[in-house]
Design an enzyme around this catalytic site. Structure first.
Site, mmCIF file in Angstrom:
data_model
loop_
_atom_site.group_PDB
_atom_site.id
_atom_site.type_symbol
_atom_site.label_atom_id
_atom_site.label_comp_id
_atom_site.label_asym_id
_atom_site.label_seq_id
_atom_site.Cartn_x
_atom_site.Cartn_y
_atom_site.Cartn_z
ATOM 1 N N HIS A 1 -3.743 40.746 71.305
ATOM 2 C CA HIS A 1 -4.874 40.031 70.714
ATOM 3 C C HIS A 1 -6.128 40.859 70.980
ATOM 4 O O HIS A 1 -6.400 41.235 72.115
ATOM 5 C CB HIS A 1 -5.011 38.648 71.341
ATOM 6 C CG HIS A 1 -5.880 37.722 70.541
ATOM 7 N ND1 HIS A 1 -7.226 37.960 70.349
ATOM 8 C CD2 HIS A 1 -5.603 36.580 69.875
ATOM 9 C CE1 HIS A 1 -7.722 36.979 69.597
ATOM 10 N NE2 HIS A 1 -6.766 36.135 69.300
ATOM 11 N N HIS B 1 -0.306 39.331 73.845
ATOM 12 C CA HIS B 1 -0.529 37.953 73.407
ATOM 13 C C HIS B 1 0.741 37.280 72.916
ATOM 14 O O HIS B 1 0.956 36.104 73.186
ATOM 15 C CB HIS B 1 -1.577 37.979 72.299
ATOM 16 C CG HIS B 1 -2.010 36.631 71.815
ATOM 17 N ND1 HIS B 1 -2.639 35.724 72.633
ATOM 18 C CD2 HIS B 1 -1.910 36.052 70.600
ATOM 19 C CE1 HIS B 1 -2.913 34.617 71.931
ATOM 20 N NE2 HIS B 1 -2.468 34.791 70.704
ATOM 21 N N ARG C 1 2.591 39.198 63.748
ATOM 22 C CA ARG C 1 2.425 37.791 63.335
ATOM 23 C C ARG C 1 1.035 37.530 62.768
ATOM 24 O O ARG C 1 0.027 37.978 63.324
ATOM 25 C CB ARG C 1 2.655 36.880 64.549
ATOM 26 C CG ARG C 1 2.288 35.444 64.287
ATOM 27 C CD ARG C 1 2.666 34.542 65.425
ATOM 28 N NE ARG C 1 1.892 34.717 66.619
ATOM 29 C CZ ARG C 1 0.674 34.213 66.815
ATOM 30 N NH1 ARG C 1 0.051 33.551 65.861
ATOM 31 N NH2 ARG C 1 0.071 34.409 67.962
ATOM 32 N N SER D 1 2.041 30.678 64.743
ATOM 33 C CA SER D 1 3.044 30.508 65.801
ATOM 34 C C SER D 1 3.353 29.049 66.093
ATOM 35 O O SER D 1 4.521 28.671 66.197
ATOM 36 C CB SER D 1 2.610 31.218 67.076
ATOM 37 O OG SER D 1 1.343 30.761 67.479
ATOM 38 N N ARG E 1 -4.431 41.335 63.159
ATOM 39 C CA ARG E 1 -4.639 41.652 64.570
ATOM 40 C C ARG E 1 -4.213 43.053 64.978
ATOM 41 O O ARG E 1 -4.868 43.690 65.803
ATOM 42 C CB ARG E 1 -3.789 40.688 65.386
ATOM 43 C CG ARG E 1 -4.582 39.649 66.015
ATOM 44 C CD ARG E 1 -3.712 38.635 66.656
ATOM 45 N NE ARG E 1 -4.312 37.360 66.338
ATOM 46 C CZ ARG E 1 -3.791 36.202 66.636
ATOM 47 N NH1 ARG E 1 -2.637 36.140 67.260
ATOM 48 N NH2 ARG E 1 -4.421 35.104 66.321
ATOM 49 N N GLU F 1 -9.080 32.779 59.738
ATOM 50 C CA GLU F 1 -8.809 33.747 60.809
ATOM 51 C C GLU F 1 -8.345 35.052 60.181
ATOM 52 O O GLU F 1 -8.109 35.127 58.971
ATOM 53 C CB GLU F 1 -7.752 33.194 61.779
ATOM 54 C CG GLU F 1 -8.270 31.971 62.541
ATOM 55 C CD GLU F 1 -7.300 31.417 63.570
ATOM 56 O OE1 GLU F 1 -6.238 32.011 63.774
ATOM 57 O OE2 GLU F 1 -7.643 30.380 64.154
#
Ligand code: SIN
Length: 547
Positions: free
Chosen positions: A237, A336, A371, A376, A277, A122
């Site tokens: 997000h 998000h 983050r 998370s 992100r 990711e």
């Protein structure tokens, strides 16, 4: 929640919230240490943001060249200078053990034909290291396993109980004041209280978070003067489906990890799809503003076996008439994740003895200003475990470790991250004070309508002025609307929706004050009037009773 227990045996641990952090703590405390544990939640046990989590859990579990040092480096890079390195070290070192325990509890992660865990990549990760379940239905599987386990172990489960205030006596948290479905007040007492109530995506008009994500734990902490920090860092997000449905259906970052491309409405690529992100959301927002449009496009047409790999996303797209094999999918950033929250030390202790926090509600220092994807769920498991172990060892109150350094140690020099108190902050009033006179008590006014209007007004203002791009002017405008919404909510309505809206007001105030104080751009916080990073602001903005 039933009526008051005639023999209210104090709980050892009261857990508020039933997502990954709360249930991980409850299962360990009751199942391993035999503590008397209660779990209290405003909905049903399964009604949590954890259920909505798609991508997975980042942890070094494979036999590939990954190492915890690389995971640490990726997390620090995404966090834009505000991660606490010790907290991240704890996260990456202890994460694999927690994931293996979850597997032992019965959680089924996706595996390849040889039975090895499948690892996805990711944004912001230098290697594939994200384990997942059901393609992109990881949260559902984790929640299923934990709910089964907690049913077998917890002493008391209070569903549909709304925790309104912390009970603080002689400088220690002793439990909470909660209201049952009939609006009756109860005091639920415990030696220790763990807030695991999740985030506050409902502050914004466009969010991937469910309706319940109203910042309840952060708001309770703010009212009690407990230290909260980093709340200006609201992560957006980038790839939420641009569709009127709310919460916005999420098109997992794992799609980009598998090769999906980002395009503007003219089909041009404009950003590295695997950047963290904050960078992707900012680039998209700027592109949309430049082109005068409200969305970009995700091109997943090159992905093989989309329906098999991402069955839940394929189903969501089919529901709105989109075919990922043929259509470029309309997307826009959506609120998000709240990177900040209740400040904790490395064991989840808050600044108030007896009060602990873990998961999205907490500011443990692992996320910094932004983050890293799929950290998370991991944070929830790792720090919930540490809370329980610390309680078991004997509670000594908060230590100057992790993000708590910003509260207890003040200016800690060039390496660790110190704190700055926001000058214009004072804790919002407790609801336990006499209820003020309603603004509009005419028989014609419908309180439920007033509450939903105030909530929608606040959400629109937060999206417009405190969203992906901010400035002093936009934050001032937002603040005015938040105060107007606050005065619309003054009144005697004792309903969950009214309490949630009041919590949103308290958290919105905190976000706006922190965002005004941070006169720089860093991570998920972008100020048009302060576009650069200011080295003097490599500090946490702390909101507490000492502000
Ligand atoms: C996603 O699947 O893109 C969301 C995962 C996360 O929030 O880390």
């Amino acid at each position: 929640m039933t009526g008051p227990d005639p023999r209210p045996a104090a709980l050892d641990l009261l857990v508020l919230g039933s997502g990954v952090a709360g249930l991980s703590a409850a299962v360990r405390a009751a199942g391993v240490h035999g503590m008397r544990v209660g779990v209290l939640t405003k909905g049903e046990l399964t009604q949590t943001t954890t259920r909505w989590a798609q991508g997975g859990v980042a942890a070094v579990l494979g036999e590939d060249p990954d190492s915890t040092d690389l995971h640490l480096a990726d997390t620090l890079a995404a966090g834009a200078g505000l991660c606490d390195t010790d907290a991240v070290r704890v996260l990456v070192d202890e994460g694999p053990g927690r994931v293996n325990e979850l597997i032992a509890l019965g959680a089924m992660f996706d595996r390849d034909e040889e039975g090895r865990l499948q690892l996805a990549r990711e944004g912001g990760h230098s290697l594939p290291r994200v384990v997942h379940a059901g393609g992109a239905a990881t949260g559902v599987e984790i929640e299923r396993a934990l709910v089964e386990a907690v049913h077998a172990t917890a002493a008391a489960l209070h569903e549909h109980a709304f925790a309104a205030e912390l009970l603080v006596e002689a400088g220690r948290c002793r439990g909470v004041v909660a209201y049952d479905r009939d609006g009756r007040r109860h005091e639920v007492r415990a030696e220790h209280v763990l807030l695991a109530t999740g985030g506050a995506g409902q502050l914004f008009a466009v969010t991937t978070n469910p309706l319940e994500a109203t910042g309840d734990g952060v708001a309770m902490a703010l009212r009690a003067g407990v230290a909260v920090a980093d709340v200006e860092f609201v992560q957006f997000h980038p790839t939420a489906l641009h569709h009127p449905r709310m919460p916005r259906p999420l098109l997992s970052e794992a799609l980009r990890g598998h090769g999906a491309l980002l395009r503007d409405v003219h089909g041009e690529r404009f950003v590295d799809e695997l950047a963290p992100r904050d960078e992707v959301s900012r680039a998209m927002t700027r592109r949309m503003l430049a082109l005068g449009v409200d969305h970009c496009l995700l091109d997943a047409t090159g992905l093989e076996a989309f329906d098999q790999r991402f069955p839940t996303i394929a189903a969501a797209l089919a529901e709105v008439g989109l075919d990922p094999a043929a259509d470029w999918l309309p997307i826009a950033p959506a609120a998000h994740y709240l990177c900040g929250g209740i400040v904790t030390d490395l064991d989840g202790s808050s600044s108030l003895p007896g009060l602990w926090a873990a998961g999205e509600v907490a500011c443990s220092g692992v996320h910094g200003a932004n983050r890293l994807a799929s950290n998370s769920l991991l944070e929830g498991m790792v720090f919930a475990f540490r809370v329980v172990e610390r309680i078991e060892r004997g509670d000594a109150g908060p230590s100057a470790t992790g993000a708590m350094r910003a509260v207890l140690a003040g200016d800690v020099g060039p390496h660790a991250i110190g704190g700055r108190r926001a000058a214009d902050w004072s804790p919002p009033p407790s609801w336990e004070r006499p209820i003020p006179v309603p603004v509009d008590d005419s028989p014609a006014s419908d309180p439920a309508d007033a509450v939903s209007r105030a909530r929608a007004r606040l959400q629109r203002a937060m999206t417009a002025g405190a969203g992906v791009l901010r400035s002093a002017t936009s934050l001032d405008e937002t603040s005015e609307v938040v105060e107007a919404a606050a005065s619309d909510l003054v009144g005697p309505t004792r309903t969950v929706t009214a309490w949630e809206a009041r919590n949103l007001v308290d958290v919105a105030r905190a976000v706006v004050v922190a965002a005004r104080t941070r006169t720089e751009s860093r991570g998920a916080h972008t100020r048009g009037d302060f576009p650069g990073r200011d080295p003097d602001l490599r500090a946490r903005i702390v909101l507490d009773a000492a502000g």
